[in-house]
Design a protein around this motif. Structure first.
Motif, PDB file in Angstrom:
ATOM      1  N   ARG A  75       0.864  -1.173   0.000  1.00 14.44           N
ATOM      2  CA  ARG A  75       0.000   0.000   0.000  1.00 14.44           C
ATOM      3  C   ARG A  75       0.902   1.224   0.000  1.00 14.44           C
ATOM      4  NH1 ARG A  75      -2.364   2.966   4.304  1.00 14.44           N
ATOM      5  NH2 ARG A  75      -1.399   1.535   5.791  1.00 14.44           N
ATOM      6  N   ILE A  76       0.551   2.201  -0.817  1.00 13.04           N
ATOM      7  CA  ILE A  76       1.264   3.475  -0.806  1.00 13.04           C
ATOM      8  C   ILE A  76       0.590   4.318   0.274  1.00 13.04           C
ATOM      9  CG2 ILE A  76       2.001   5.480  -2.142  1.00 13.04           C
ATOM     10  CD1 ILE A  76       3.022   2.860  -3.361  1.00 13.04           C
ATOM     11  N   GLU A  79       2.254   9.417  -1.212  1.00 16.10           N
ATOM     12  CA  GLU A  79       2.966   9.542  -2.486  1.00 16.10           C
ATOM     13  C   GLU A  79       3.878  10.756  -2.462  1.00 16.10           C
ATOM     14  OE1 GLU A  79      -0.148   9.589  -5.443  1.00 16.10           O
ATOM     15  OE2 GLU A  79      -0.077   7.397  -5.572  1.00 16.10           O
ATOM     16  N   ASP A  86       6.214   8.116  -8.444  1.00 14.66           N
ATOM     17  CA  ASP A  86       5.174   7.301  -7.803  1.00 14.66           C
ATOM     18  C   ASP A  86       4.858   6.049  -8.618  1.00 14.66           C
ATOM     19  OD1 ASP A  86       5.061   9.099  -5.712  1.00 14.66           O
ATOM     20  OD2 ASP A  86       3.387  10.223  -6.578  1.00 14.66           O
ATOM     21  N   GLU A  87       4.839   6.162  -9.927  1.00 13.32           N
ATOM     22  CA  GLU A  87       4.592   4.984 -10.766  1.00 13.32           C
ATOM     23  C   GLU A  87       5.750   3.997 -10.655  1.00 13.32           C
ATOM     24  OE1 GLU A  87       2.864   2.171 -13.050  1.00 13.32           O
ATOM     25  OE2 GLU A  87       1.925   3.910 -12.121  1.00 13.32           O
ATOM     26  N   ARG A  90       5.193   2.026  -7.512  1.00 16.01           N
ATOM     27  CA  ARG A  90       4.154   0.999  -7.701  1.00 16.01           C
ATOM     28  C   ARG A  90       4.692  -0.195  -8.494  1.00 16.01           C
ATOM     29  NH1 ARG A  90       0.874   5.377  -7.269  1.00 16.01           N
ATOM     30  NH2 ARG A  90       1.056   6.148  -9.370  1.00 16.01           N
ATOM     31  N   GLN A  94       5.120  -3.989  -7.005  1.00 14.22           N
ATOM     32  CA  GLN A  94       4.429  -5.110  -7.642  1.00 14.22           C
ATOM     33  C   GLN A  94       5.440  -6.176  -8.063  1.00 14.22           C
ATOM     34  OE1 GLN A  94       0.972  -5.520  -7.777  1.00 14.22           O
ATOM     35  NE2 GLN A  94       1.735  -7.586  -8.152  1.00 14.22           N
TER      36      GLN A  94
END
Length: 124
Positions: A75-76, A79, A86-87, A90, A94
């Motif tokens: 969980r972020i 940000e 931020d991407e 993520r 993942q």
């Protein structure tokens, strides 16, 4: 789901001397070992200048299976405000979950914890 969380960011920021021992040193070591694994899956975007990247940070929470010690989710928490950074966070998290990598064993007293919270920074 996260049953509880260990805020390892404070421990990671704490400067423990080499001969320090006890719960704070154990937590700092756990945060450091966890961050090393996270950093294997996350890299700071090359499109960000070192100056821009160094001003960015994101706080994350990684869910860890208590039995297998594998990362099962993330969980972020906060940000950075930079879409590229931020991407990348993520995608890296993942990749960590997809890798099914064994996470460090938590220090004594944290065995019942199902997540760890860390702060990722853009400092290279």
């Amino acid at each position: 789901t996260e049953t509880s969380s260990t805020d390892a960011s404070a421990a990671a920021d704490a400067s423990a001397s080499p001969d320090a021992s006890g719960p704070s040193a154990d937590l700092a070591d756990y945060a450091r070992r966890t961050m090393l694994i996270v950093r294997r899956h996350w890299t700071i975007p090359a499109t960000l200048s070192p100056e821009a990247a160094s001003a960015l940070s994101s706080t994350i929470s990684i869910s860890i299976d208590e039995t297998t010690r594998h990362a099962t989710g993330y969980r972020i928490v906060s940000e950075s405000g930079n879409a590229i950074f931020d991407e990348s966070v993520r995608r890296g998290l993942q990749a960590l979950v997809d890798a099914n990598e064994l996470m460090p064993e938590p220090p004594a007293g944290l065995d019942d914890r199902a997540s760890v919270r860390l702060r990722l920074t853009g400092r290279r």
